[in-house]
Design an enzyme around this catalytic site. Structure first.
Site, short mmCIF file in Angstrom:
data_model
loop_
_atom_site.label_atom_id
_atom_site.label_comp_id
_atom_site.label_asym_id
_atom_site.label_seq_id
_atom_site.Cartn_x
_atom_site.Cartn_y
_atom_site.Cartn_z
N HIS A 2 7.48 -34.65 5.70
CA HIS A 2 6.19 -33.98 5.86
C HIS A 2 5.95 -33.74 7.33
CE1 HIS A 2 1.91 -33.10 5.46
NE2 HIS A 2 2.21 -32.81 4.20
N ASP B 279 4.66 -34.13 -3.70
CA ASP B 279 5.40 -33.33 -4.69
C ASP B 279 6.54 -34.07 -5.36
OD1 ASP B 279 3.87 -31.04 -4.36
OD2 ASP B 279 4.97 -30.49 -2.56
N1 CMC Z 1 15.68 -33.66 3.56
C1 CMC Z 1 16.57 -33.83 4.56
N2 CMC Z 1 16.28 -33.73 5.87
C2 CMC Z 1 15.01 -33.44 6.19
C3 CMC Z 1 14.02 -33.25 5.21
C4 CMC Z 1 14.40 -33.37 3.86
N3 CMC Z 1 13.49 -33.18 2.88
N4 CMC Z 1 12.84 -32.96 5.82
C5 CMC Z 1 13.09 -32.98 7.12
N5 CMC Z 1 14.40 -33.27 7.36
C6 CMC Z 1 15.03 -33.42 8.69
C7 CMC Z 1 15.29 -32.07 9.32
O1 CMC Z 1 16.58 -31.58 9.01
C8 CMC Z 1 15.13 -32.38 10.77
O2 CMC Z 1 16.31 -32.96 11.23
P1 CMC Z 1 16.79 -32.71 12.76
O3 CMC Z 1 15.71 -33.27 13.63
O4 CMC Z 1 18.07 -33.46 12.84
O5 CMC Z 1 16.95 -31.22 12.91
C9 CMC Z 1 14.03 -33.44 10.81
O6 CMC Z 1 14.09 -34.09 9.52
C10 CMC Z 1 12.64 -32.89 11.03
O7 CMC Z 1 12.44 -31.85 10.08
P2 CMC Z 1 11.62 -30.53 10.38
O8 CMC Z 1 12.02 -29.47 9.40
O9 CMC Z 1 11.74 -30.18 11.83
O10 CMC Z 1 10.15 -31.04 10.10
P3 CMC Z 1 8.93 -30.14 9.75
O11 CMC Z 1 7.73 -30.94 10.10
O12 CMC Z 1 9.06 -28.80 10.38
O13 CMC Z 1 9.06 -29.94 8.17
C11 CMC Z 1 8.81 -30.14 5.84
C12 CMC Z 1 8.30 -30.60 7.23
C13 CMC Z 1 7.85 -30.66 4.77
C14 CMC Z 1 8.84 -28.61 5.76
C15 CMC Z 1 10.22 -30.72 5.61
O14 CMC Z 1 10.17 -32.13 5.65
C16 CMC Z 1 10.84 -30.24 4.30
O15 CMC Z 1 11.43 -29.14 4.27
N6 CMC Z 1 10.71 -31.05 3.18
C17 CMC Z 1 11.17 -30.63 1.89
C18 CMC Z 1 10.13 -29.68 1.27
C19 CMC Z 1 8.91 -30.43 0.78
O16 CMC Z 1 8.99 -31.44 0.12
N7 CMC Z 1 7.73 -29.84 1.09
C20 CMC Z 1 6.46 -30.36 0.61
C21 CMC Z 1 5.55 -30.82 1.72
S1 CMC Z 1 4.16 -31.76 1.07
C22 CMC Z 1 3.26 -30.63 0.14
C23 CMC Z 1 2.61 -29.59 0.95
O17 CMC Z 1 1.85 -29.89 1.88
O18 CMC Z 1 2.81 -28.39 0.65
#
Ligand code: CMC
Length: 427
Positions: free
Chosen positions: A305, A362
């Protein structure tokens, strides 16, 4: 309102005032930064940017805290109802018994859709994703309810808010009915907000529908868990659309479009699809390895998240609700065991520990919604239904904010500098 702390942050030659809210990090007020320095700030994804003041929802992502108007989400989910939380978000305080009764009465008087909207559905293909239908139908509301589109009139704003909250279950249920070819059911205002939605979704005109109280309670709780989540992508979209003076129905349609994405509301659908793909616990290591592989775009859906670097407090309630629904319906789903095992393995893996990736709201919601009988394509629709309350509350707050301006970010331009046009024959 926020206060200036008396402190400043020096950037270049200038001091910029620091403002503090009631709790949470202070902010540096950089509104004069461009005028004074000739530079913009660069913050793609707004990871360090507060886009507004808000008194609705507070999240402490490190501690896993979520408060609506100060009340912890766990207490609201256990002790409150979705209607009461809706009142709280819209009005700032919990209602008295009379205020709540009046609010429920008002909402129930807006549950029907204009009859012509039913024909509007027939323009969609039966196999359309219900979120596509939802975007279209909610956007179309502005063509039917002209008398609540004057955003300068607080009374019209409140009517539009009540209409959106009240009609969303009808719109969502009709999207589902249309997709399976069953007749639409009119709302039954003798039922609760959530009971009425369940009946319109799973009932048929030929038979009496009995609302299962345990399912009704679980569904209501799921709505509470999704009601608001401060300045997330779809809420920011609603605010941005609203900042131009667009009508509320158009703004909420914009929010629905943003919510649809798999990184946001679409993650609940993606999470259950992922669990189905994994199937049995023995396959988990393979998927964990893929999630960690930088060359593989796969991510564990329902994990991680932007704000929570701890267990999402909504996921805690959701996990508990799974068991309640299973008991009430007397079902078992092996995917729940897979989900529990996946969580256990991920949370003991260095990659997830170091990056502070925990289950989010989720991760477990799909298992519950599937047990209740919703197809995966409806999951994000249910999220949109519940989040409508947050969207309209945030939109109202923004319109009433004297500091509100049209949202207009700047950019770091990296394209070509000025050059002369070359006629087609000379290129
Ligand atoms: N599985 C594997 N690696 C992950 C995941 C995951 N679900 N989420 C983040 N990472 C890694 C990512 O690859 C990155 O690694 P690095 O620093 O080595 O590049 C690091 O963790 C930080 O990730 P980010 O994408 O820069 O973080 P963000 O804050 O931009 O993204 C997120 C947050 C929710 C989009 C992401 O965690 C994700 O894609 N999760 C899966 C989708 C999901 O479950 N979304 C629902 C969010 S809660 C409901 C809502 O509010 O809508």
């Amino acid at each position: 309102m926020s206060d200036t702390t008396g402190q400043t942050l020096k950037i270049g030659e200038k001091d910029y005032p620091v403002r503090s809210g009631s709790v949470g990090p202070d902010v540096v007020d950089i509104r004069k930064f461009y005028a004074q320095s000739g530079m913009f700030t660069y913050d793609p994804g707004f990871t360090s940017t507060a886009s507004c003041e808000s008194a609705l929802t507070y999240i402490d992502g490190d501690e896993g805290v979520l408060l609506h108007r100060g009340y912890p989400i766990g207490q609201l989910a256990e002790q409150s109802s979705f209607m009461e939380v809706s009142y709280l978000l819209l009005n700032g305080e919990l209602p008295s018994k009379d205020e709540l009764d009046k609010f429920i009465y008002t909402i129930s008087r807006h549950t029907m859709l204009h009859e012509q909207l039913a024909q509007f559905y027939r323009g969609f293909r039966r196999d359309a994703h219900p979120m596509a239908v939802m975007c279209g139908v909610v956007g179309a509301l502005s063509a039917f309810y002209h008398d609540s589109t004057d955003i300068a009139d607080p009374h019209q704003r409140m009517i539009a808010s009540h209409r959106l909250i009240a009609k969303m279950p009808t719109i969502a249920a009709m999207a589902y009915k249309y997709s399976i070819g069953q007749p639409f059911l009119y709302p039954d205002n003798s039922l609760s907000y959530t009971g009425n939605f369940l009946r319109m979704t799973f009932g048929v005109p030929a038979e009496q529908y009995e609302v299962n109280p345990a399912v009704e309670r679980a569904m209501d709780r799921i709505f509470i868990l999704h009601a608001d989540h401060e300045q997330n992508a779809s809420t920011s979209t609603v605010r941005l659309a609203g900042s131009s003076g667009a009508n509320p129905f158009a703004c909420i349609a914009a929010g629905i479009a943003c919510l649809w994405g798999p990184a946001h509301g679409g993650a609940n659908e993606a999470a259950l699809n992922m669990l189905r793909e994994i199937g049995t616990p023995d396959k988990i290591p393979e998927y964990i390895a893929r999630a960690k592989d930088k060359n593989d775009p796969f991510r564990l859906m329902g994990f991680g998240h932007r704000v929570y670097k701890n267990y999402d407090p909504r996921a805690t309630v959701m996990q508990k609700t799974v068991r309640e629904v299973f008991d009430a319906l007397n079902v078992q789903d092996p995917l729940f065991e897979t989900a529990l095992r996946l969580e256990e393995i991920a949370l003991s893996d260095d990659y997830f520990i170091e990056k502070k990736l925990f289950p989010n709201v989720d991760f477990y919601s799909g298992v519950i919604l599937s047990a209740i009988g919703f197809p995966t394509t409806m999951f994000t629709v249910l999220f949109a239904l519940a989040r409508t309350v947050g969207w309209v509350a945030q939109w109202n707050e923004m319109i009433s904010d004297p500091e509100q301006k049209i949202g207009r970010p700047r950019q770091l331009y990296t394209g070509p500098t000025q050059r002369d046009y070359v006629p087609l024959g000379q290129r």
